[in-house]
Design an enzyme around this catalytic site. Structure first.
Site, PDB file in Angstrom:
ATOM      1  N   GLU A  99       0.854  -1.200   0.000  1.00  0.00           N
ATOM      2  CA  GLU A  99       0.000   0.000   0.000  1.00  0.00           C
ATOM      3  C   GLU A  99       0.886   1.245   0.000  1.00  0.00           C
ATOM      4  OE1 GLU A  99      -3.241   1.157  -0.130  1.00  0.00           O
ATOM      5  OE2 GLU A  99      -2.355   3.116   0.291  1.00  0.00           O
ATOM      6  N   GLN A 100       0.575   2.177  -0.898  1.00  0.00           N
ATOM      7  CA  GLN A 100       1.429   3.370  -1.028  1.00  0.00           C
ATOM      8  C   GLN A 100       1.381   4.293   0.191  1.00  0.00           C
ATOM      9  OE1 GLN A 100       0.026   5.539  -4.469  1.00  0.00           O
ATOM     10  NE2 GLN A 100      -1.951   6.003  -3.570  1.00  0.00           N
ATOM     11  N   ARG A 153     -15.665   5.197   6.731  1.00  0.00           N
ATOM     12  CA  ARG A 153     -14.622   4.449   6.010  1.00  0.00           C
ATOM     13  C   ARG A 153     -13.373   4.139   6.839  1.00  0.00           C
ATOM     14  NH1 ARG A 153     -14.571   4.530   0.045  1.00  0.00           N
ATOM     15  NH2 ARG A 153     -16.639   5.199  -0.512  1.00  0.00           N
ATOM     16  N   TYR A 210     -26.839   9.769   5.444  1.00  0.00           N
ATOM     17  CA  TYR A 210     -27.147   8.632   6.315  1.00  0.00           C
ATOM     18  C   TYR A 210     -26.259   8.684   7.553  1.00  0.00           C
ATOM     19  CZ  TYR A 210     -23.296   6.744   3.402  1.00  0.00           C
ATOM     20  OH  TYR A 210     -22.126   6.579   2.713  1.00  0.00           O
ATOM     21  N   ASP A 266     -12.287  -1.141  -7.977  1.00  0.00           N
ATOM     22  CA  ASP A 266     -12.298  -0.004  -8.908  1.00  0.00           C
ATOM     23  C   ASP A 266     -11.245  -0.129 -10.001  1.00  0.00           C
ATOM     24  OD1 ASP A 266     -14.378   1.131  -7.541  1.00  0.00           O
ATOM     25  OD2 ASP A 266     -13.304   2.950  -6.948  1.00  0.00           O
TER      26      ASP A 266
HETATM   27  C1  LIG Z   1     -18.787   9.902  -3.420  1.00  0.00           C
HETATM   28  C2  LIG Z   1     -18.683   8.407  -3.414  1.00  0.00           C
HETATM   29  C3  LIG Z   1     -19.539   7.641  -2.613  1.00  0.00           C
HETATM   30  C4  LIG Z   1     -19.451   6.234  -2.619  1.00  0.00           C
HETATM   31  N1  LIG Z   1     -20.311   5.511  -1.827  1.00  0.00           N
HETATM   32  C5  LIG Z   1     -20.260   4.161  -1.853  1.00  0.00           C
HETATM   33  C6  LIG Z   1     -21.146   3.380  -1.047  1.00  0.00           C
HETATM   34  O1  LIG Z   1     -21.956   3.916  -0.296  1.00  0.00           O
HETATM   35  N2  LIG Z   1     -21.069   2.014  -1.117  1.00  0.00           N
HETATM   36  C7  LIG Z   1     -20.169   1.378  -1.925  1.00  0.00           C
HETATM   37  O2  LIG Z   1     -20.146   0.137  -1.952  1.00  0.00           O
HETATM   38  N3  LIG Z   1     -19.301   2.096  -2.686  1.00  0.00           N
HETATM   39  C8  LIG Z   1     -19.319   3.452  -2.679  1.00  0.00           C
HETATM   40  N4  LIG Z   1     -18.452   4.173  -3.440  1.00  0.00           N
HETATM   41  C9  LIG Z   1     -17.459   3.448  -4.256  1.00  0.00           C
HETATM   42  C10 LIG Z   1     -16.264   2.991  -3.414  1.00  0.00           C
HETATM   43  O3  LIG Z   1     -15.710   4.098  -2.742  1.00  0.00           O
HETATM   44  C11 LIG Z   1     -15.192   2.356  -4.285  1.00  0.00           C
HETATM   45  O4  LIG Z   1     -15.775   1.469  -5.203  1.00  0.00           O
HETATM   46  C12 LIG Z   1     -14.195   1.580  -3.403  1.00  0.00           C
HETATM   47  O5  LIG Z   1     -13.451   2.478  -2.599  1.00  0.00           O
HETATM   48  C13 LIG Z   1     -13.250   0.757  -4.270  1.00  0.00           C
HETATM   49  O6  LIG Z   1     -12.337   0.072  -3.452  1.00  0.00           O
HETATM   50  P1  LIG Z   1     -10.928  -0.375  -4.015  1.00  0.00           P
HETATM   51  O7  LIG Z   1     -10.258  -1.076  -2.888  1.00  0.00           O
HETATM   52  O8  LIG Z   1     -11.104  -1.071  -5.314  1.00  0.00           O
HETATM   53  O9  LIG Z   1     -10.175   0.981  -4.370  1.00  0.00           O
HETATM   54  P2  LIG Z   1      -9.686   2.135  -3.397  1.00  0.00           P
HETATM   55  O10 LIG Z   1     -10.622   2.306  -2.261  1.00  0.00           O
HETATM   56  O11 LIG Z   1      -9.437   3.322  -4.263  1.00  0.00           O
HETATM   57  O12 LIG Z   1      -8.292   1.594  -2.822  1.00  0.00           O
HETATM   58  C14 LIG Z   1      -7.147   1.533  -3.614  1.00  0.00           C
HETATM   59  C15 LIG Z   1      -5.935   1.505  -2.704  1.00  0.00           C
HETATM   60  O13 LIG Z   1      -4.757   1.328  -3.504  1.00  0.00           O
HETATM   61  C16 LIG Z   1      -3.770   2.230  -3.092  1.00  0.00           C
HETATM   62  N5  LIG Z   1      -2.891   2.501  -4.236  1.00  0.00           N
HETATM   63  C17 LIG Z   1      -3.195   3.199  -5.366  1.00  0.00           C
HETATM   64  N6  LIG Z   1      -2.145   3.239  -6.196  1.00  0.00           N
HETATM   65  C18 LIG Z   1      -1.142   2.540  -5.588  1.00  0.00           C
HETATM   66  C19 LIG Z   1       0.194   2.210  -5.953  1.00  0.00           C
HETATM   67  N7  LIG Z   1       0.748   2.618  -7.104  1.00  0.00           N
HETATM   68  N8  LIG Z   1       0.928   1.471  -5.089  1.00  0.00           N
HETATM   69  C20 LIG Z   1       0.394   1.036  -3.896  1.00  0.00           C
HETATM   70  N9  LIG Z   1      -0.849   1.331  -3.508  1.00  0.00           N
HETATM   71  C21 LIG Z   1      -1.622   2.057  -4.343  1.00  0.00           C
HETATM   72  C22 LIG Z   1      -4.532   3.451  -2.601  1.00  0.00           C
HETATM   73  O14 LIG Z   1      -3.739   4.240  -1.727  1.00  0.00           O
HETATM   74  C23 LIG Z   1      -5.727   2.802  -1.921  1.00  0.00           C
HETATM   75  O15 LIG Z   1      -5.467   2.497  -0.573  1.00  0.00           O
HETATM   76  C24 LIG Z   1     -18.506   5.578  -3.442  1.00  0.00           C
HETATM   77  C25 LIG Z   1     -17.626   6.346  -4.226  1.00  0.00           C
HETATM   78  C26 LIG Z   1     -17.717   7.742  -4.227  1.00  0.00           C
HETATM   79  C27 LIG Z   1     -16.785   8.549  -5.092  1.00  0.00           C
END
Ligand SMILES: Cc1cc2nc3c(=O)[nH]c(=O)nc-3n(C[C@H](O)[C@H](O)[C@H](O)COP(=O)(O)OP(=O)(O)OC[C@H]3O[C@@H](n4cnc5c(N)ncnc54)[C@H](O)[C@@H]3O)c2cc1C
Length: 393
Positions: free
Chosen positions: A30-31, A104, A213, A291
């Protein structure tokens, strides 16, 4: 088997826990120097909490969450209210798992604590991923500090700007939706007393909507306000706006929305982007999750939940099949569901922001039709009933 995970967000940490539970070794890179998400809430529907319970952290999370009693639709101007669905005990009765709304940082903390319990040195902080190389036998993950680590498989859980996705498929074609999402958190004590309710509200209006909420056992209230405007294009969790700008965006909305905005000291703004779905997620020993694989608009509140489901299904596949076959199985199991969720999220943009909402009478007819119980069931039942722990792989 050892799996390397790029990214320690909700998706990466859930996948790590699920892999360890299936007897597979993991290391997460993790960065960030410390695990902290910007303050914002996340809704976790039954299809997500079911997985967290299977990972043994449901009760720990429950203690920090809110079990909202229901969700409602409200007219942006008149405040008229329609039921979206009941939650609380009904979510458990109907789907076998609760609906949590969570701060979160609390969710990340619970995930990280559980990971450290399962493998104390699994999480490598301050470890920014640069790129990868793979051959038929293993995969190498290169870090910005010059270190290279080797494993049997690599999971890109590094979010919307994923380095792993770029390394596999090149630069993406993100397009701005024309919608900005404002976010803020306030102590409930700062809101008018009648707003301190254990329900999720979705105020729909012409060109915008507001969701709020409760979090942390009802002590905090989360605000997300989406508004159509073309002048902000930064896709970032940490970009700040001002209360004046936020108030100007929602001028004319109901007094409760004005009161909420008045209580937010530091609002954040995020430009909502869309990316065309990828043709493939996996190449050899490398795949994507959350994502990084399928970012979506937040209008079904399912992005993080999809990442949670991904992690569990991936772990089951890696426990059952050889690496490359497992990654293909995972992708096949997840492709259609995440595509449908992505499309459902996009479709809600036109529903939540419909122009007919400008007029109270026309708006009432529109809401009666769009949120009729049969249509709600069509949009949500298939989402909530999915079980990542048993689905065919
Ligand atoms: C306004 C808003 C509201 C939302 N509400 C909801 C909700 O109510 N319910 C829901 O299910 N979803 C919701 N979402 C969507 C949700 O936030 C994302 O889908 C979720 O955070 C995706 O998780 P992830 O682990 O794939 O990515 P992320 O949460 O983006 O995590 C990625 C991780 O990788 C790390 N990283 C990135 N690049 C590097 C690198 N080069 N080297 C090492 N580490 C790295 C980052 O630091 C981060 O910790 C919402 C999104 C938004 C914008």
């Amino acid at each position: 088997m050892r799996v390397l995970i790029a990214g320690g967000g909700i998706g990466g940490l859930t996948a790590a826990l699920a892999l360890l539970k299936h007897g597979i070794d993991v290391d997460v890179y993790e960065q960030a120097a410390e695990l902290k998400e910007v303050g914002a809430g996340v809704q976790l529907a039954a299809n997500g909490t079911r997985v967290l319970y299977a990972l043994g952290i449901g009760e720990e999370l429950k203690a920090l969450s809110c079990e909202a009693q229901g969700k409602e639709i409200r007219h942006w101007q008149t405040g008229e209210t329609w039921k979206l669905f009941d939650l609380g005990p009904l979510s458990i009765e109907r789907y076998g798992a609760p609906y949590f709304t969570v701060y979160r940082p609390d969710l990340l903390e619970v995930l990280a604590r559980a990971l450290r319990r399962a493998k104390p040195d699994a999480l490598h902080l301050g470890a920014k991923v640069r790129g990868l190389a793979q051959d038929g036998d293993s995969v190498a993950l290169q870090l910005e500090n010059g270190t290279t680590v080797r494993g049997d498989a690599l999971l890109g859980a590094d979010g919307v700007h994923s380095r792993i996705r770029q390394a596999l498929y090149g630069t993406d074609r993100a397009e701005f939706t024309g919608v900005v999402a404002w976010r803020g958190i306030v102590p409930v004590a700062r809101l008018p007393a009648h707003m301190a309710r254990m329900v999720g509200s979705n105020w729909v209006g012409p060109g915008g909507h507001v969701v709020h909420y409760p979090l942390r056992a009802g002590r905090l209230m989360n605000f997300v306000g989406a508004l159509e405007r073309a002048d902000w294009r930064v896709e970032s969790w940490s970009a700040r706006g001002t209360q004046q700008e936020l108030a100007a965006d929602f001028r004319g909305w109901h007094a409760d929305i004005q009161a909420f905005i008045g209580a937010i000291d530091t609002p954040y703004k995020w430009a909502l982007m869309v990316r065309p779905p990828l043709e493939r997620w996996s190449a050899g020993r490398v795949t994507l999750l959350g994502d990084a694989a399928h970012s979506m608009l937040p209008f079904l509140a399912q992005g993080a939940v999809m990442a949670i489901e991904d992690g569990y299904v991936l772990a089951r596949c890696l426990a059952a099949y050889p690496v490359e076959a497992a990654l293909q199985r995972y992708e096949t199991a997840r492709r259609e569901r995440t595509r449908r969720t992505l499309e459902g999220s996009a479709a809600n943009l036109h529903r939540f922001h419909n122009r007919s909402l400008a007029d109270p009478e026309e708006g009432r007819r529109f809401i009666d039709r769009e949120w009729a119980s049969q249509r709600i069931a069509e949009r949500y039942e298939w989402l909530f009933r999915y079980d990542a722990t048993t689905v065919e792989i």
